[in-house]
Design a protein around this motif. Sequence first.
Motif, mmCIF file in Angstrom:
data_model
loop_
_atom_site.group_PDB
_atom_site.id
_atom_site.type_symbol
_atom_site.label_atom_id
_atom_site.label_comp_id
_atom_site.label_asym_id
_atom_site.label_seq_id
_atom_site.Cartn_x
_atom_site.Cartn_y
_atom_site.Cartn_z
ATOM 1 N N LEU A 78 -20.423 20.645 74.560
ATOM 2 C CA LEU A 78 -19.022 20.796 74.938
ATOM 3 C C LEU A 78 -18.093 20.085 73.951
ATOM 4 C CD1 LEU A 78 -19.261 20.354 78.821
ATOM 5 C CD2 LEU A 78 -18.844 22.472 77.548
ATOM 6 N N ARG A 79 -18.492 18.912 73.501
ATOM 7 C CA ARG A 79 -17.697 18.202 72.490
ATOM 8 C C ARG A 79 -17.623 19.020 71.203
ATOM 9 N NH1 ARG A 79 -17.135 12.655 72.491
ATOM 10 N NH2 ARG A 79 -17.932 12.539 70.376
ATOM 11 N N SER A 80 -18.715 19.722 70.898
ATOM 12 C CA SER A 80 -18.754 20.554 69.702
ATOM 13 C C SER A 80 -17.758 21.708 69.786
ATOM 14 C CB SER A 80 -20.169 21.097 69.491
ATOM 15 O OG SER A 80 -20.238 21.911 68.345
ATOM 16 N N VAL A 81 -17.625 22.300 70.982
ATOM 17 C CA VAL A 81 -16.657 23.381 71.170
ATOM 18 C C VAL A 81 -15.237 22.870 70.932
ATOM 19 C CG1 VAL A 81 -15.652 24.963 72.851
ATOM 20 C CG2 VAL A 81 -18.123 24.683 72.751
ATOM 21 N N GLY A 82 -14.903 21.715 71.493
ATOM 22 C CA GLY A 82 -13.576 21.137 71.282
ATOM 23 C C GLY A 82 -13.321 20.817 69.821
ATOM 24 N N ASP A 124 -7.967 18.247 72.454
ATOM 25 C CA ASP A 124 -8.123 16.908 73.030
ATOM 26 C C ASP A 124 -8.136 16.971 74.562
ATOM 27 O OD1 ASP A 124 -8.402 15.215 70.806
ATOM 28 O OD2 ASP A 124 -6.258 15.311 70.396
ATOM 29 N N THR A 125 -7.309 17.842 75.120
ATOM 30 C CA THR A 125 -7.285 18.005 76.583
ATOM 31 C C THR A 125 -8.616 18.530 77.092
ATOM 32 O OG1 THR A 125 -4.904 18.457 76.518
ATOM 33 C CG2 THR A 125 -6.096 19.116 78.504
ATOM 34 N N PHE A 126 -9.180 19.511 76.377
ATOM 35 C CA PHE A 126 -10.478 20.065 76.765
ATOM 36 C C PHE A 126 -11.572 19.000 76.726
ATOM 37 C CE2 PHE A 126 -14.505 22.122 75.493
ATOM 38 C CZ PHE A 126 -14.695 22.937 76.602
ATOM 39 N N ILE A 127 -11.572 18.194 75.665
ATOM 40 C CA ILE A 127 -12.569 17.121 75.545
ATOM 41 C C ILE A 127 -12.412 16.109 76.681
ATOM 42 C CG2 ILE A 127 -13.293 15.159 74.118
ATOM 43 C CD1 ILE A 127 -12.630 16.901 71.658
ATOM 44 N N ALA A 128 -11.151 15.791 77.033
ATOM 45 C CA ALA A 128 -10.905 14.859 78.136
ATOM 46 C C ALA A 128 -11.406 15.419 79.462
ATOM 47 C CB ALA A 128 -9.408 14.549 78.227
ATOM 48 N N LEU A 129 -11.159 16.715 79.711
ATOM 49 C CA LEU A 129 -11.639 17.340 80.951
ATOM 50 C C LEU A 129 -13.161 17.359 81.006
ATOM 51 C CD1 LEU A 129 -9.140 20.338 81.228
ATOM 52 C CD2 LEU A 129 -9.187 18.272 82.641
ATOM 53 N N CYS A 130 -13.795 17.644 79.875
ATOM 54 C CA CYS A 130 -15.261 17.621 79.823
ATOM 55 C C CYS A 130 -15.797 16.236 80.144
ATOM 56 C CB CYS A 130 -15.746 18.055 78.442
ATOM 57 S SG CYS A 130 -15.445 19.786 78.056
ATOM 58 N N ALA A 131 -15.116 15.213 79.610
ATOM 59 C CA ALA A 131 -15.544 13.837 79.875
ATOM 60 C C ALA A 131 -15.443 13.510 81.362
ATOM 61 C CB ALA A 131 -14.696 12.860 79.053
ATOM 62 N N ILE A 132 -14.355 13.955 82.003
ATOM 63 C CA ILE A 132 -14.175 13.687 83.435
ATOM 64 C C ILE A 132 -15.298 14.328 84.252
ATOM 65 C CG2 ILE A 132 -12.703 14.155 85.438
ATOM 66 C CD1 ILE A 132 -10.294 13.961 83.530
ATOM 67 N N VAL A 133 -15.587 15.596 83.968
ATOM 68 C CA VAL A 133 -16.636 16.314 84.712
ATOM 69 C C VAL A 133 -17.989 15.638 84.519
ATOM 70 C CG1 VAL A 133 -17.894 18.493 84.879
ATOM 71 C CG2 VAL A 133 -15.407 18.517 84.636
ATOM 72 N N LEU A 134 -18.309 15.298 83.265
ATOM 73 C CA LEU A 134 -19.615 14.709 82.994
ATOM 74 C C LEU A 134 -19.744 13.298 83.557
ATOM 75 C CD1 LEU A 134 -20.133 16.086 79.406
ATOM 76 C CD2 LEU A 134 -21.580 16.539 81.379
ATOM 77 N N ALA A 181 -27.556 20.654 69.393
ATOM 78 C CA ALA A 181 -26.604 20.844 70.492
ATOM 79 C C ALA A 181 -25.196 20.424 70.081
ATOM 80 C CB ALA A 181 -27.043 20.034 71.716
ATOM 81 N N GLY A 182 -25.103 19.415 69.226
ATOM 82 C CA GLY A 182 -23.802 18.927 68.792
ATOM 83 C C GLY A 182 -23.186 19.732 67.664
ATOM 84 N N MET A 183 -23.988 20.564 66.973
ATOM 85 C CA MET A 183 -23.470 21.305 65.823
ATOM 86 C C MET A 183 -23.386 22.807 66.043
ATOM 87 S SD MET A 183 -25.206 19.406 62.522
ATOM 88 C CE MET A 183 -26.874 19.865 62.995
ATOM 89 N N LEU A 184 -24.354 23.375 66.784
ATOM 90 C CA LEU A 184 -24.458 24.831 66.861
ATOM 91 C C LEU A 184 -23.221 25.515 67.458
ATOM 92 C CD1 LEU A 184 -26.161 27.307 66.330
ATOM 93 C CD2 LEU A 184 -27.306 26.952 68.538
ATOM 94 N N PRO A 185 -22.675 25.039 68.603
ATOM 95 C CA PRO A 185 -21.483 25.719 69.144
ATOM 96 C C PRO A 185 -20.316 25.732 68.164
ATOM 97 C CG PRO A 185 -22.444 24.282 70.799
ATOM 98 C CD PRO A 185 -23.131 23.964 69.508
#
Length: 401
Positions: A110-114, A80-90, A51-55
């Motif tokens: 999601l972290r992998s995408v960022g 970095d903004t995308f990762i921060a938004l993902c963190a907020i949602v999760l 999950a952390g590598m495939l995306p």
Amino acid sequence: MGNQKWFNTYIYIWAGQFVSMITSYAVQFASVIWLSLEYQSAEILAYAGIAGMLPQALIGPFAGVYIDRINRKRIMIASDTFIALCAIVLIFILKSETVNLIWMYILLGLRSVGNAFHSPALQALAPLIVPPKEMLRVAGINQLLHSICSIGGPALGTLAIAILPISDVLYLDLIGALLAISALMMVIIPDTVKKTSDRSISAEFLDGLHIVSKNQGLSSLFLFAMAITFVIMPSAIMFPLLTTGHYGGGKWEMGLIEIVWGGGMLIGGAVLGIYKIGISKVVLVNFMYILLGLTFLLSGVFPNEWFIGFILVTAIGGVSLSVFYACFTAIVQIAVKPEMLGRVFSLYYSLAVLPSIIGLLLTGLIAENSSVNSTFIISGCLAIAVGLLSFCSPTLMQLDK
């Protein structure tokens, strides 16, 4: 940019990325501890690794094209903004519901995408700022920072997961991303990227593939680096289970092993960052394959009461990985034009990781049906073989010249 200014500019970038990396390491390691202690399953760790590598592996080559088309500073800020938004949602999701594996896999994905955009953009940034003669030294300092994060991150993550629920640990990701964005906003980075392009994304992706394929030495470098990733990465994800299962450790022992690994990387990065190494970078890369394989082999062979020996070879493994990655990065940065580096680094990551996912599934099955230490023995032997074969490649040995 004048040589007298490049270090001042890079120091701002280093500062922001340092905080971002150490918090990211902490969140990642806290997640691994939670999964390891909660489920004690090699298969679950394997799925988490996928999950952390495939995306990142799937979208990486195309992300590299955009990195070479767009200002790299903007790419890193957006990531970095995308990762921060993902963190907020999760954070809100995990606070309102019972923690389950699905949300952990989503977090890693999601972290992998960022990271698919952020990591190659950061690597491709250096040649725009750093003089070529300082590239290896800067790569060594980068490894030094990664190593410090490898020490501090697991320590912080272990402490965080010991006193906080996993949802609260995610605040570290948010803090790190915001500080990294602030640091990037304070620097001016030369923009040598073409503003527009009439060519298709697929055509520019093929350009990156062509850059590697037409240089036989670079192709050989990629081939052997991909091989070492294929045989080492699946077992590396199982380090927590080797610590708890074979050596009978707990969360603090897991943290200690990660800190020792980071300490080894710190030593390797410090040596490359402080001293000018006269040995061929290609020779160093090949020798590090053998040394890394030997540490994995010994980690699996040692009896379960030899935890001290496991600590020592883990430190040596950290040194070897640090030296390998710094030399590999410097070779690519020198061999490839700056405007092509984004897609070349992204291409390498995808080509290296996609086969490793198959290896990760096989490793999970072997560990479940046999033992975790047997996977380390197999990986170590294969890595040593890759290192020996790499010395037999004429095109690779000539690459540094």
